[in-house]
Design an enzyme around this catalytic site. Structure first.
Site, mmCIF file in Angstrom:
data_model
loop_
_atom_site.group_PDB
_atom_site.id
_atom_site.type_symbol
_atom_site.label_atom_id
_atom_site.label_comp_id
_atom_site.label_asym_id
_atom_site.label_seq_id
_atom_site.Cartn_x
_atom_site.Cartn_y
_atom_site.Cartn_z
ATOM 1 N N ASP A 8 0.786 -1.246 0.000
ATOM 2 C CA ASP A 8 0.000 0.000 0.000
ATOM 3 C C ASP A 8 0.821 1.301 0.000
ATOM 4 O O ASP A 8 0.494 2.230 0.769
ATOM 5 C CB ASP A 8 -0.958 0.019 1.204
ATOM 6 C CG ASP A 8 -1.968 -1.112 1.184
ATOM 7 O OD1 ASP A 8 -1.908 -1.961 0.286
ATOM 8 O OD2 ASP A 8 -2.827 -1.149 2.092
ATOM 9 N N LYS A 106 -7.205 -4.887 -2.635
ATOM 10 C CA LYS A 106 -7.968 -5.341 -1.466
ATOM 11 C C LYS A 106 -8.859 -4.222 -0.965
ATOM 12 O O LYS A 106 -8.629 -3.050 -1.284
ATOM 13 C CB LYS A 106 -7.011 -5.789 -0.364
ATOM 14 C CG LYS A 106 -6.135 -4.651 0.106
ATOM 15 C CD LYS A 106 -4.982 -5.151 0.935
ATOM 16 C CE LYS A 106 -4.171 -3.987 1.437
ATOM 17 N NZ LYS A 106 -4.947 -3.033 2.253
ATOM 18 N N CYS A 151 -2.065 -2.409 7.698
ATOM 19 C CA CYS A 151 -1.968 -3.345 6.576
ATOM 20 C C CYS A 151 -0.693 -4.177 6.606
ATOM 21 O O CYS A 151 -0.718 -5.354 6.244
ATOM 22 C CB CYS A 151 -2.159 -2.604 5.266
ATOM 23 S SG CYS A 151 -3.866 -1.998 5.146
HETATM 24 C C1 VGL Z 1 -4.617 1.022 5.745
HETATM 25 C C2 VGL Z 1 -6.127 1.997 7.166
HETATM 26 C C3 VGL Z 1 -7.133 1.825 6.253
HETATM 27 C C4 VGL Z 1 -3.206 0.597 5.487
HETATM 28 C C5 VGL Z 1 -5.616 0.833 4.823
HETATM 29 O O1 VGL Z 1 -2.810 0.441 4.295
HETATM 30 O O2 VGL Z 1 -2.453 0.389 6.474
HETATM 31 N N1 VGL Z 1 -4.881 1.591 6.917
HETATM 32 N N2 VGL Z 1 -6.874 1.243 5.081
#
Ligand code: VGL
Ligand code: ZN
Length: 207
Positions: A8, A106, A151
């Site tokens: 991410d 995701k 994540c």
């Molecule tokens: C994430 C919060 C919400 C992350 C993703 O990538 O850590 N954190 N969605």
């Protein structure tokens, strides 16, 4: 075979983004260097529809940081982030992606959040990452990216439970840190669950 999982590294998690992780941009040059040491690299991408249940904006009277019950799972509410097809969902412009074998998206189901690159938070949905890695002979995964306490953590815990030898590259991650120590506690939790914790220099100089 060993794989590098890059979690991410998207504009919304970088300072200036809607769910900015402090120093999130600092992992980009580190991860670019790390990629030289891996032949098998996979990225993940938080990829939400606009009506996603983790967005505070989709729950009247609820604020960011509050908890709700989302279809039986406790859910913290986030600002709108990583909406499919937006700039915020794109990878950081300086992140090298040319060697990547695949990207696993995701968080696409509006009814459940998905921190891990492997499974939804209720473990119903499967991105296919585990099968993909196994089919390609990957037995060992090295995890980096954003964010340490969400994540990255859940990807590491699922990797361990899927039987991969799992290493966290601690300095190639940054934490949301809603509470000051969330990032440190997450590293401790990953280590106690069986992850090896290393620093980038160990990989650059000793592998
Ligand atoms: C994430 C919060 C919400 C992350 C993703 O990538 O850590 N954190 N969605
Ligand atoms: Zn998200």
């Amino acid at each position: 075979m060993k794989a590098l999982l890059i979690i991410d590294v998207q504009n919304d998690f970088i300072p200036g983004g809607t769910l900015a992780v402090k120093e999130g941009d600092q992992v980009v040059p580190i991860i670019n260097e790390l990629q030289q040491k891996f032949d098998f690299i996979v990225g993940t991408q938080d990829w939400h529809p606009l009506n996603h249940g983790s967005f505070a904006a989709n729950h009247p009277k609820k604020k960011v940081g509050e908890f709700i019950d989302l279809n039986g799972v406790q859910q913290i509410l986030w600002p709108v982030h990583c909406v499919q097809g937006t700039k915020g969902a794109e990878f950081h412009p300086d992140l090298k992606t040319d060697k990547w074998k695949a990207v696993f998206q995701k968080g696409t189901n509006p009814m459940v959040d998905s921190y891990s690159g492997f499974f939804d938070n209720n473990r119903m949905g499967d991105t296919g990452l585990s099968t993909y890695l196994k089919e390609n002979g990957v037995r060992e995964v090295y995890v980096c990216g954003l964010a340490t306490d969400y994540c990255v953590k859940f990807t590491v815990l699922d990797a361990i439970s899927e039987g991969f030898k799992t290493t966290l590259i601690a300095d190639a991650t940054r934490a949301v840190n809603i509470q000051d120590n969330d990032g440190l506690n997450a590293v401790k939790e990953m280590s106690e669950a069986g992850a090896k914790v290393v620093l980038t220099e160990e990989i650059l100089y000793f592998s």
